[in-house]
Structure formats: structure tokens, C-alpha cells
Design a protein around this motif. Structure first.
Motif, PDB file in Angstrom:
ATOM      1  N   LEU A   1       7.209   0.296  54.207  1.00  0.00           N
ATOM      2  CA  LEU A   1       6.625  -0.849  53.511  1.00  0.00           C
ATOM      3  C   LEU A   1       7.191  -0.989  52.106  1.00  0.00           C
ATOM      4  N   ASP A   2       7.324   0.128  51.399  1.00  0.00           N
ATOM      5  CA  ASP A   2       7.837   0.060  50.031  1.00  0.00           C
ATOM      6  C   ASP A   2       9.264  -0.460  49.989  1.00  0.00           C
ATOM      7  N   GLU A   3      10.069  -0.102  50.980  1.00  0.00           N
ATOM      8  CA  GLU A   3      11.440  -0.611  51.035  1.00  0.00           C
ATOM      9  C   GLU A   3      11.455  -2.118  51.252  1.00  0.00           C
ATOM     10  N   VAL A   4      10.582  -2.602  52.111  1.00  0.00           N
ATOM     11  CA  VAL A   4      10.488  -4.051  52.348  1.00  0.00           C
ATOM     12  C   VAL A   4      10.006  -4.760  51.083  1.00  0.00           C
ATOM     13  N   ARG A   5       9.011  -4.187  50.426  1.00  0.00           N
ATOM     14  CA  ARG A   5       8.528  -4.777  49.169  1.00  0.00           C
ATOM     15  C   ARG A   5       9.643  -4.811  48.120  1.00  0.00           C
TER      16      ARG A   5
ATOM     17  N   LEU B   1       4.200  -2.514  59.727  1.00  0.00           N
ATOM     18  CA  LEU B   1       5.531  -2.731  59.164  1.00  0.00           C
ATOM     19  C   LEU B   1       6.204  -3.939  59.803  1.00  0.00           C
ATOM     20  N   GLN B   2       6.081  -4.095  61.118  1.00  0.00           N
ATOM     21  CA  GLN B   2       6.703  -5.234  61.787  1.00  0.00           C
ATOM     22  C   GLN B   2       6.110  -6.556  61.311  1.00  0.00           C
ATOM     23  N   LEU B   3       4.801  -6.590  61.101  1.00  0.00           N
ATOM     24  CA  LEU B   3       4.172  -7.810  60.613  1.00  0.00           C
ATOM     25  C   LEU B   3       4.616  -8.117  59.193  1.00  0.00           C
ATOM     26  N   VAL B   4       4.670  -7.103  58.350  1.00  0.00           N
ATOM     27  CA  VAL B   4       5.109  -7.303  56.967  1.00  0.00           C
ATOM     28  C   VAL B   4       6.545  -7.799  56.930  1.00  0.00           C
ATOM     29  N   LYS B   5       7.395  -7.264  57.788  1.00  0.00           N
ATOM     30  CA  LYS B   5       8.780  -7.744  57.854  1.00  0.00           C
ATOM     31  C   LYS B   5       8.833  -9.229  58.212  1.00  0.00           C
ATOM     32  N   ALA B   6       7.985  -9.642  59.148  1.00  0.00           N
ATOM     33  CA  ALA B   6       7.954 -11.061  59.542  1.00  0.00           C
ATOM     34  C   ALA B   6       7.531 -11.936  58.366  1.00  0.00           C
ATOM     35  N   ILE B   7       6.514 -11.502  57.627  1.00  0.00           N
ATOM     36  CA  ILE B   7       6.017 -12.279  56.490  1.00  0.00           C
ATOM     37  C   ILE B   7       7.077 -12.398  55.407  1.00  0.00           C
TER      38      ILE B   7
END
Length: 325
Positions: free
Chosen positions: A146-150, A105-111
Motif C-alpha cells: 500500500l505504501d508503495e502505491v501511495r 491492495l488490488q482495490l487501492v491499485k484500481a482507485i
């Protein structure tokens, strides 16, 4: 080193001693041949339906040259790649992070944060300063799944593309982002640019030794190269979107450079050549890398980001996506 593009449908790429030769059929039925020393070629991109002989394909792979295939619309179809990296430890680390919800999740947030910032930068350079993208960027940090970030990424993309009509000059218009196939000239260019960008990221992922199918932002369930798509995100605005704005607003591409068939648009042969030239100029343009503080090209920067991600996976060095102001 250069990228060899073969775009004529009836062209034939073959090997001649230590060179690649492209045979192109002329209007009078004759064949024109062009020879390119193989040692000067970094990648081969075949667009449409050109032919490649077995000798040429084998020779390219022996030299470590990937051969990429795009459709006539510029959609990425696949690649013939040299032997994979034997860095098994890197792939194990890649799999481990996939199974670690918190780190993933932290990596996806950075991307996603980097992608939204780069989208904002593109709009700001085009004199759009009141975009809601900054608030979307802050919202990413608050999300728990992850879905919230997406979801935030999707909203940001919608707002980002909504500003395109105000940026593009006459006679261009941009009703919305569409594809498969693109139903207007601007979307046609975007799809083509994303296909070309995917070629570069695919090559970088392969060189570093990452598994192209194990990513973090994009799901792995549909057989898509998730890692490639993840690494593309921070470069979509900086490379592909910026290029489309440039060629259209500078009138390097004109409406008569497109042909339409059954509602789908694609570039003419001459327009495609000019767009490929503009793409290569973009990939070879130089900027100061914000992490390393030295000059590099976008092509080099893509490989650097893949290597930085590899270091994060194996050594825990925080991954910093490429963000330009």
C-alpha cells in the motif's frame, strides 16, 4: 431535487409549514425572506456561520435530507445525517476486506490507477499531452505494498499540479498545491471545490450504507472518513479540478472576487454564489457512463460508484472506478 446553499453568515434557516425559509439580513438592517418547498430539497449546505433552527434541522432529518457544514473557506466540517442504513452485512464485508491485505491492495491499485488516468485526461483536454502520468499509471500495477502505491500517487499528483501553471491563463498563477488555509486564489478554489465534492460523496456513502470511516487507500488511524476520501479520488480531477479550470479560463471568476486576510484567500459573497452555480451545473451535467452505457449526471455517478463498491464488497463483482477519456 436541488441542493439548498446558505452562505450569508447572518442568515437563519427555519421551518415554515412544509417549507424551509431563509432569512437574510440586508444592508439597511431589514430582513429578506425566501421560501423553498422542502420536498424539492435533496441536501442543505451551510457555509460560514449561518444559523439553523431546531425545527428546521429536525424536519430535514425527518425527510431524509442531510445538512452539511462548510467553513467560510469551503473546508468540509461535518454533517447532520438522517438515520444510518441498517445494512450490517455490508459493513461486515467492508471490515473483512480491510483485514485482507491482498484484496485491499488490488482495490487501492484500481482507485489510484483511475485517479491518475483521470488526471491525465484533464491535462490532455487542456492540450498537455507529454505528461509523465501515463508511466506513473503503469507503475502502480508493479507495486507490492500500500505504501508503495501511495508513493506513486504522491509523485503523480506532484507532476500533475506542476503542469497547471502552463494551463491557467493570465492573470492566474499556481506555484504549488497548498491548503489549511489556501494561500492563493487558485488553491482557494480547489479547496472549496474539494469541500463541495466531499459533501456529495458523504451523502452517497451514507445512502448506500457504507461505514464512512473504514477505507482502504486512506488510513483510518487519524479519525478521518477514509471511505469518503477513497471514493472522492476518481472524481477530484473530473469534477473539482475541471471546474476550477473552467471558471478561471472562462473568466467567470475574477481576481477581485477574492479577499485576503493574514495570507489566506477566500471568495467574496458574489464570487461564492457564482462558483456554487458553476458547481451545480457541473454536478448536473450529463455524460455517458462507461460501465452502464447510459446517460447520467455526475451527482448520480457518485452514488453509482458507491453502490458498485458495495456490490464488490458483498458479491465480489469487480469494482470499476469511473474513468472518462
Amino acid at each position: 431535487m436541488s441542493v439548498l446553499y446558505v452562505t450569508q453568515p447572518e442568515a437563519v434557516l427555519h421551518k415554515n409549514y412544509e417549507a424551509f425559509t431563509v432569512s437574510m439580513k440586508q444592508e439597511d438592517g431589514s430582513w429578506k425572506k425566501q421560501s423553498i418547498p422542502a420536498q424539492t430539497v435533496e441536501q442543505v449546505v451551510l457555509m460560514g456561520n449561518p444559523q439553523v433552527t431546531g425545527d428546521a434541522l429536525t424536519y430535514a432529518l425527518e425527510l431524509g435530507i442531510p445538512v452539511h457544514y462548510l467553513s467560510i473557506f469551503g473546508k468540509y466540517l461535518g454533517s447532520a445525517l438522517p438515520g444510518y442504513s441498517r445494512n450490517g452485512a455490508l459493513r461486515l464485508a467492508q471490515f473483512e476486506l480491510y483485514r485482507d491485505p491482498e484484496r485491499r491492495l488490488q482495490l487501492v491499485k484500481a482507485i489510484v490507477t483511475a485517479k491518475i488516468q483521470n488526471q491525465y485526461t484533464v491535462l490532455y483536454r487542456q492540450k498537455i499531452s507529454d505528461s509523465p502520468l501515463k508511466s506513473h499509471k503503469k507503475l502502480v500495477a508493479q507495486k507490492k505494498t500500500l505504501d508503495e502505491v501511495r508513493g506513486v500517487e504522491g509523485i503523480a499528483a506532484k507532476d500533475y499540479f506542476a503542469d497547471w501553471s502552463a494551463i491557467l491563463k493570465e492573470p492566474w498563477s499556481f506555484p504549488n498545491r497548498n491548503r489549511r488555509p489556501p494561500t492563493d486564489p487558485v488553491n482557494s478554489l480547489l479547496s472549496f471545490a474539494y469541500g463541495l465534492l466531499r459533501v456529495q460523496v458523504t451523502a452517497a456513502v451514507h445512502v448506500v450504507g457504507l461505514d464512512p470511516y473504514i477505507g482502504y487507500l486512506h488510513e483510518v488511524s487519524r479519525g478521518q472518513p477514509s471511505m469518503v476520501l477513497d471514493l472522492m479520488e476518481e472524481f477530484r480531477p473530473l469534477v473539482a479540478d475541471s471546474l476550477v479550470f473552467s471558471v478561471l479560463n472562462k473568466r467567470e471568476i475574477q481576481p477581485n472576487d477574492f479577499t485576503e486576510s493574514l495570507g489566506a484567500y477566500r471568495l467574496s459573497d458574489d464570487g461564492r454564489k457564482r462558483f456554487l452555480q458553476a458547481f451545480e451545473q457541473k454536478m448536473n451535467s450529463v455524460f455517458t457512463h462507461p460501465v452502464f452505457d447510459y446517460s447520467c449526471t455526475y451527482r448520480r455517478a457518485i452514488e453509482l460508484q458507491a453502490r458498485l463498491l458495495g456490490r464488490y464488497l458483498q458479491e465480489g463483482v469487480p469494482y470499476k472506478p469511473l474513468v472518462l477519456r
